[in-house]
Design a protein around this motif. Structure first.
Motif, PDB file in Angstrom:
ATOM      1  N   ILE C 296       0.751  -1.093   0.026  1.00 25.56           N
ATOM      2  CA  ILE C 296      -0.097  -0.131   0.045  1.00 25.56           C
ATOM      3  C   ILE C 296       0.867   1.253   0.175  1.00 25.56           C
ATOM      4  O   ILE C 296       1.782   1.492   0.930  1.00 25.56           O
ATOM      5  CB  ILE C 296      -1.131  -0.039   1.213  1.00 25.56           C
ATOM      6  N   VAL C 297       0.668   1.977  -0.923  1.00 26.70           N
ATOM      7  CA  VAL C 297       1.650   3.077  -1.258  1.00 26.70           C
ATOM      8  C   VAL C 297       0.896   4.492  -1.767  1.00 26.70           C
ATOM      9  O   VAL C 297       0.049   4.405  -2.037  1.00 26.70           O
ATOM     10  CB  VAL C 297       2.592   2.990  -2.621  1.00 26.70           C
ATOM     11  N   GLU C 298       1.603   5.394  -0.850  1.00 25.21           N
ATOM     12  CA  GLU C 298       1.016   6.707  -0.987  1.00 25.21           C
ATOM     13  C   GLU C 298       1.449   7.419  -2.410  1.00 25.21           C
ATOM     14  O   GLU C 298       2.594   7.595  -2.579  1.00 25.21           O
ATOM     15  CB  GLU C 298       1.212   7.592   0.177  1.00 25.21           C
ATOM     16  N   VAL C 299       0.375   7.896  -3.062  1.00 24.73           N
ATOM     17  CA  VAL C 299       0.751   8.604  -4.318  1.00 24.73           C
ATOM     18  C   VAL C 299      -0.073   9.880  -4.493  1.00 24.73           C
ATOM     19  O   VAL C 299      -1.161   9.899  -4.071  1.00 24.73           O
ATOM     20  CB  VAL C 299       0.217   7.680  -5.740  1.00 24.73           C
ATOM     21  N   HIS C 300       0.769  11.121  -4.754  1.00 29.98           N
ATOM     22  CA  HIS C 300      -0.133  12.372  -4.901  1.00 29.98           C
ATOM     23  C   HIS C 300       0.210  12.886  -6.017  1.00 29.98           C
ATOM     24  O   HIS C 300       1.357  13.042  -6.445  1.00 29.98           O
ATOM     25  CB  HIS C 300       0.210  13.058  -3.813  1.00 29.98           C
ATOM     26  N   PRO C 301      -0.655  13.508  -6.919  1.00 27.34           N
ATOM     27  CA  PRO C 301      -0.379  14.158  -8.163  1.00 27.34           C
ATOM     28  C   PRO C 301       0.730  15.310  -7.917  1.00 27.34           C
ATOM     29  O   PRO C 301       1.390  15.713  -8.860  1.00 27.34           O
ATOM     30  CB  PRO C 301      -1.624  14.930  -8.602  1.00 27.34           C
ATOM     31  N   CYS C 302       0.845  15.851  -6.552  1.00 28.86           N
ATOM     32  CA  CYS C 302       1.545  16.856  -6.382  1.00 28.86           C
ATOM     33  C   CYS C 302       1.906  17.031  -5.040  1.00 28.86           C
ATOM     34  O   CYS C 302       1.192  17.685  -4.107  1.00 28.86           O
ATOM     35  CB  CYS C 302       0.855  18.187  -6.851  1.00 28.86           C
ATOM     36  N   PRO C 303       2.719  16.190  -4.587  1.00 27.82           N
ATOM     37  CA  PRO C 303       2.973  15.711  -3.021  1.00 27.82           C
ATOM     38  C   PRO C 303       3.298  17.094  -2.279  1.00 27.82           C
ATOM     39  O   PRO C 303       3.002  17.202  -1.159  1.00 27.82           O
ATOM     40  CB  PRO C 303       4.206  14.968  -3.048  1.00 27.82           C
ATOM     41  N   GLU C 304       3.929  18.122  -2.946  1.00 29.80           N
ATOM     42  CA  GLU C 304       4.365  19.214  -2.124  1.00 29.80           C
ATOM     43  C   GLU C 304       3.128  19.984  -1.975  1.00 29.80           C
ATOM     44  O   GLU C 304       3.104  20.965  -0.981  1.00 29.80           O
ATOM     45  CB  GLU C 304       5.508  20.021  -2.856  1.00 29.80           C
ATOM     46  N   ARG C 305       1.824  19.817  -2.379  1.00 28.38           N
ATOM     47  CA  ARG C 305       0.781  20.621  -2.163  1.00 28.38           C
ATOM     48  C   ARG C 305      -0.064  19.733  -1.297  1.00 28.38           C
ATOM     49  O   ARG C 305      -1.383  20.251  -0.956  1.00 28.38           O
ATOM     50  CB  ARG C 305       0.284  20.948  -3.303  1.00 28.38           C
ATOM     51  N   ALA C 306       0.200  18.528  -0.852  1.00 26.32           N
ATOM     52  CA  ALA C 306      -0.592  17.585  -0.165  1.00 26.32           C
ATOM     53  C   ALA C 306      -1.134  17.939   0.997  1.00 26.32           C
ATOM     54  O   ALA C 306      -0.270  18.629   1.809  1.00 26.32           O
ATOM     55  CB  ALA C 306      -0.063  16.083  -0.062  1.00 26.32           C
ATOM     56  N   LEU C 307      -2.286  17.889   1.588  1.00 24.04           N
ATOM     57  CA  LEU C 307      -2.715  18.408   2.815  1.00 24.04           C
ATOM     58  C   LEU C 307      -2.096  17.373   3.899  1.00 24.04           C
ATOM     59  O   LEU C 307      -2.396  17.850   5.355  1.00 24.04           O
ATOM     60  CB  LEU C 307      -4.123  18.537   2.893  1.00 24.04           C
ATOM     61  N   SER C 308      -1.697  16.058   3.729  1.00 23.02           N
ATOM     62  CA  SER C 308      -1.069  15.117   4.733  1.00 23.02           C
ATOM     63  C   SER C 308      -0.061  14.511   4.172  1.00 23.02           C
ATOM     64  O   SER C 308      -0.311  13.952   2.702  1.00 23.02           O
ATOM     65  CB  SER C 308      -2.193  14.638   5.415  1.00 23.02           C
ATOM     66  N   ASP C 309       0.921  14.348   4.764  1.00 23.96           N
ATOM     67  CA  ASP C 309       2.068  13.011   4.387  1.00 23.96           C
ATOM     68  C   ASP C 309       2.665  13.301   3.313  1.00 23.96           C
ATOM     69  O   ASP C 309       3.058  12.510   2.357  1.00 23.96           O
ATOM     70  CB  ASP C 309       1.359  11.714   4.232  1.00 23.96           C
ATOM     71  N   GLY C 310       2.577  14.823   2.596  1.00 24.96           N
ATOM     72  CA  GLY C 310       3.322  15.025   1.304  1.00 24.96           C
ATOM     73  C   GLY C 310       4.752  14.593   1.475  1.00 24.96           C
ATOM     74  O   GLY C 310       5.370  14.157   0.214  1.00 24.96           O
ATOM     75  N   GLN C 311       5.489  14.548   2.316  1.00 22.21           N
ATOM     76  CA  GLN C 311       6.852  14.029   2.409  1.00 22.21           C
ATOM     77  C   GLN C 311       7.042  12.621   1.863  1.00 22.21           C
ATOM     78  O   GLN C 311       8.487  12.244   1.482  1.00 22.21           O
ATOM     79  CB  GLN C 311       7.624  14.647   3.699  1.00 22.21           C
ATOM     80  N   GLN C 312       6.052  11.876   2.266  1.00 20.95           N
ATOM     81  CA  GLN C 312       6.359  10.246   1.905  1.00 20.95           C
ATOM     82  C   GLN C 312       5.420  10.088   0.780  1.00 20.95           C
ATOM     83  O   GLN C 312       5.334   8.899   0.478  1.00 20.95           O
ATOM     84  CB  GLN C 312       6.185   9.667   3.040  1.00 20.95           C
ATOM     85  N   SER C 313       4.711  10.907   0.082  1.00 23.13           N
ATOM     86  CA  SER C 313       4.075  10.640  -1.102  1.00 23.13           C
ATOM     87  C   SER C 313       4.804  10.431  -2.420  1.00 23.13           C
ATOM     88  O   SER C 313       5.674  11.534  -2.783  1.00 23.13           O
ATOM     89  CB  SER C 313       2.778  11.485  -1.085  1.00 23.13           C
ATOM     90  N   LEU C 314       4.576   9.686  -3.276  1.00 20.97           N
ATOM     91  CA  LEU C 314       5.243   9.671  -4.607  1.00 20.97           C
ATOM     92  C   LEU C 314       4.665  10.396  -5.589  1.00 20.97           C
ATOM     93  O   LEU C 314       3.257  10.469  -5.674  1.00 20.97           O
ATOM     94  CB  LEU C 314       5.346   8.157  -4.916  1.00 20.97           C
ATOM     95  N   THR C 315       5.196  10.869  -6.601  1.00 27.20           N
ATOM     96  CA  THR C 315       4.400  11.296  -7.803  1.00 27.20           C
ATOM     97  C   THR C 315       3.977  10.271  -8.582  1.00 27.20           C
ATOM     98  O   THR C 315       4.445   9.138  -8.377  1.00 27.20           O
ATOM     99  CB  THR C 315       5.658  12.291  -8.439  1.00 27.20           C
ATOM    100  N   PRO C 316       3.167  10.563  -9.579  1.00 28.22           N
ATOM    101  CA  PRO C 316       2.824   9.234 -10.278  1.00 28.22           C
ATOM    102  C   PRO C 316       3.820   8.854 -11.174  1.00 28.22           C
ATOM    103  O   PRO C 316       4.011   7.609 -11.389  1.00 28.22           O
ATOM    104  CB  PRO C 316       1.853  10.212 -11.313  1.00 28.22           C
TER     105      PRO C 316
END
Lengths: 337, 337, 337, 337
Positions: C296-316
């Motif tokens: 289970i992996v955190e992925v965010h279209p734009c991690p630096e703008r994530a409201l939570s866990d941005g520092q550990q989210s991957l880009t697509p």
């Protein structure tokens, strides 16, 4: 099992017991103390029958020991060990207080600290001449120069000196100057050094390793005692946990636990245990209330200029206030001070 | 930053402050307390200027808060919180003592425990009706039947009742019977439950999670207070470390640390903190010496027959002896008892 | 011991076994599964003789269970549990990959993430609508609005939805929208919630508590299974240790340990396990190499703008690269992907 | 800051840089490597301007170092360190495999183990002649006799020898026989020993202390390197946590973290890391998948008769199977083997 010989047992008596042990397919571990020999037995799967040894010449007692540590165990020696250090003691009713700077930095710094802690009621002076530092680029201590300053401070104040030995090479020198040789947390399982400590004529203050269980710590003490030096005091100085708001987590549970498992004296180090000056007095009080036999406290004439541990060192005035508080708590738990 | 409104501030005053905050690109968090509204501000990178708010209508104060917890912080409220529980208090000079069995097991067991702890000087009775158990096959508590027995014991002895709520569903029922609602260690970050606790009219005893830092614990308390219930006491009950000789590691460092960071009362639980009956009195003494405002101790008429936590429960006679010791230590730190 | 009834055993058969257990002074715990009843026995000091039950009507088997967990144990069920989720599975030979943002933040954010992880090969979409946050002042999730967006993303992409339930109140709503209900680390011992999970018709992804031992975790799973829901997957997401350079310490030892102790599937969360984007792919590879059944992996279209866990989210793009690496490792350990 | 001198810089060049540093009120730390001198600077509060030194005679570079470790940092040396050990290497593309018994017990035991691990593809033989043991009553190793047997095994098999030095006294002897000197976990912060390791001509395998952070571990390596020995490999062998189902918690997070922070090679010890034979292969695979440069694995011809660590030692057949698995994973991450 531990076979304890009478004080006047002969070498032949000891040899006969050892032969008996070997004949059972087991291994004898003779441990020569100042006054008597004891012979530990290992290799047995189940309990041995004391009657196997109790009738033999020179045997005083054969004791079943349920713990892996034997000589330091309350099972083997019920009464508290009191370490006499030239007239003052660690263990016994009276609370021992060791105080002084983290590092010996200069003649002025050390003497000023020594006079202050003496006046406030300490009986031991601490101060490191050899300093274990996380970084090779940090102040490593004054070495023999520092030891000489400690001796000078002793001469002037009458305080007994507690200072750290970091290795076997410098141990003889440290033991020459020190009244009590301190072993730091990171060296608690430096087994080569522990064995050497068995052969020096000075008491040892053995700090707990940052991730050592109480049983591992007692095994480390067992190394020293089984190699010939029964004068060991244990120093709880905090363990490493997930909590980062304090430098370490002072494990005061260990105090009553140790007092039940071992006859050795227990000293608490609130300075490293909490790591922040403001909280040291509270933890010193708690340590004594929990049943500790002594305290070791960092005191510096000018903590903000200290070369090490400034943030946890008390000023002389703060230490004098701490001593007042400790006196009251000591009284409350029935300890003279 | 926290903008504290005056008691008589109007909804329009509050709305104006919120609008001002939003106009700065920041987020207001209005927190309605019993007597006043406070508005937390988040989203700012650096410090804000209090002058931005201090002149606005209805604003009493604009406080810079360096910690992530705000309402529970000493920065926001310097004086100690004293929680009044129908005439007895938690916090304040007098030490509060909560005692009783781990679980309510039967009428006889509970009444016998209650009478014994009352006679020895406790003012609060503990006893779990809903029990969080590691295994689904262990005794889960008597539920409402247990609550009724607690009420009965209160009626007979006058002791105030402290008992645990495990979930939002049973919280109303527990809050109806309890004088103080206890939240167990495993629920310390059950945020849904914490929010609900903000809405009950009863004080909360919030246990520390087994691997919660002090700051996370204070954030959990902040949840309760920010949702409307300022009557929260914190209970140190030991943290989980590598040491297995004791059930937990009682972190008494947390006591002076908390007293410096927060105005909330601090209670120590030596029973769970060390987990072995023989060592509970030493840790109770240490807790008070460290500065705790109260103790919570497990006492069972017959520990060896207890359905839970027997190995750490004191007999009534042991508890009476502990109370004598605590009385002396409390005196030594200047606390009436 | 666990007495396993035949599928067609009658209530009278069950009652007879229970009566037999009680007649031995022991306690029966009937556990109704979808297809059969099993009756756990507690209260026995030593091992029981299976012959006591094996001849009774309706009894299929009487199994000695050496562990405190029973229904989740390999001793009771040797073959791996494969959880079917509408045609895709967790457990079994094929590696399951769950990916998506920490929090559902907006329609655009979620759909962009969903399309990206779908294209890279994930079969499950993660995203929190209810967010457990350390601070009450942080973003708490979009609640039902977030659930609706997840349903929308499922509709568009065909991905199955994994999302967290934080409490019993919102569980029915979450279970209505989710394909798999995730239970967060802080709720691992929220026993009231665990019991409720036994009654929902959806699989459960049970994260390990930050200081839970593997055995406590299995007991938590036992709560869910013993209350009627056998479709539980376990998710290792890092434990709390003294190391602060990484967010948690991913305990991959737990993977082969669990595979030996339980038949439940094991999923690894490298995002929370290490907490820093750059190291997530290495730990994903390691998890699969250790034998995990899924990620289970955190992925965010734009991690630096994530409201939570941005520092550990991957880009697509980073996630697509990770999937390539996982594919190769999966092949190396003989798992289709 | 680190001022790196050119290879042909003169003592006068070095002295001039040191004088310049002192003139700024800072402390120079000259570090003489095999080929050049580097001068660390400590005592500065903020960043220094490289231009202060870059124009001086003999200066190659002045590097800002944001970490407390300098010589081992990737900031100072971007390319991977490859340690050549008589033709085989630790670091670099090829995975290094060290295998053999925990303790050297006898000629037969060692030779049998050596032949088996050689045949399965290992290039290094491990085996302890000096054994750190928790108890003074346990087997302490064969000492020089053990070293001689290792040399014999090397002669017969061509394997390079990795063996532990426990103290400065025996270090010269160990270094004489060993190809690589191993430093055990409990000695990771034995600073006296670390300094001595700077002066030997052999590579060092430095195990992580059981409660050492990655940064403390790198500082320990910095001790060795700053004292003159740049050939250091780091060995992750598990840290101590609350989990007791496994001997230690293998911290594979440390692998990618180290690879980003330092240029030194990283080896994983799955045997101590998990402590149970059945799980060693899974953790070996995971270590390689996480990016480790090598493995160290305990193998004994007859684990159930081993004098130490039998429960975590593989049989020769199990090791051969592990090697097959490692080969496949190494291929999957693009490492020849």
């Amino acid at each position: 099992m531990l076979v304890v010989m009478k004080p006047h047992a002969t070498p032949a008596d000891v040899a006969a017991v050892e032969a008996k042990i070997r004949s059972l397919g087991l291994v004898p571990h003779s441990i020569s103390g100042a006054q008597r020999v004891a012979i530990g037995i290992t290799g047995n799967k189940g309990a041995l029958d004391p009657a196997l040894f109790e009738g033999m010449p020179g045997v005083r007692d054969a004791i079943r020991v349920s713990q892996p540590f034997k000589l330091v165990s309350r099972e083997v020696k019920a009464e508290d060990t009191v370490i006499d250090v030239g007239g003052v003691s660690i263990g016994g009713a009276r609370i021992a207080v060791v105080a002084g700077p983290c590092s010996v930095e200069s003649r002025e710094q050390l003497l000023e600290a020594a006079r202050a802690v003496k006046q406030a009621g300490a009986t031991f002076l601490r101060g490191g001449a050899y300093k274990p530092r996380t970084s090779p680029y940090e102040f490593q201590g004054l070495a023999e120069e520092g030891l000489k300053l400690l001796a000078l401070a002793r001469e002037e104040t009458g305080l007994k000196v507690v200072t750290e030995a970091m290795d076997a090479e410098t141990l003889p020198l440290v033991a020459e100057y020190a009244d009590v040789v301190q072993i730091g947390a990171r060296n608690m399982q430096n087994f080569s050094l522990l064995k050497r400590l068995g052969t020096i004529g000075k008491p040892v203050l053995l700090k707990r390793g940052p991730s050592a269980t109480v049983r591992e710590w007692l095994m480390a003490a067992e190394y020293v005692v089984s190699h010939g030096n029964a004068r060991v005091a244990l120093c709880e100085r905090g363990i490493r946990t997930f909590e980062t708001a304090t430098r370490n987590t002072l494990d005061l549970n260990a105090v009553p636990l140790l007092k039940s498992l071992t006859h050795l004296p227990v000293v608490v180090d609130p300075s490293h245990g909490v790591g922040l000056r403001a909280f040291v007095p509270a933890m010193a009080r708690a340590g004594i209330a929990a049943g500790a036999d002594g305290l070791i406290v960092e005191v510096h004439p000018c903590p903000e200029r200290a070369l090490s541990d400034g943030q946890q060192s008390l000023t002389p005035a703060e230490f004098a206030s701490l001593m007042e508080q400790v006196r009251v708590i000591a009284g409350a738990v029935g300890r003279p001070f």
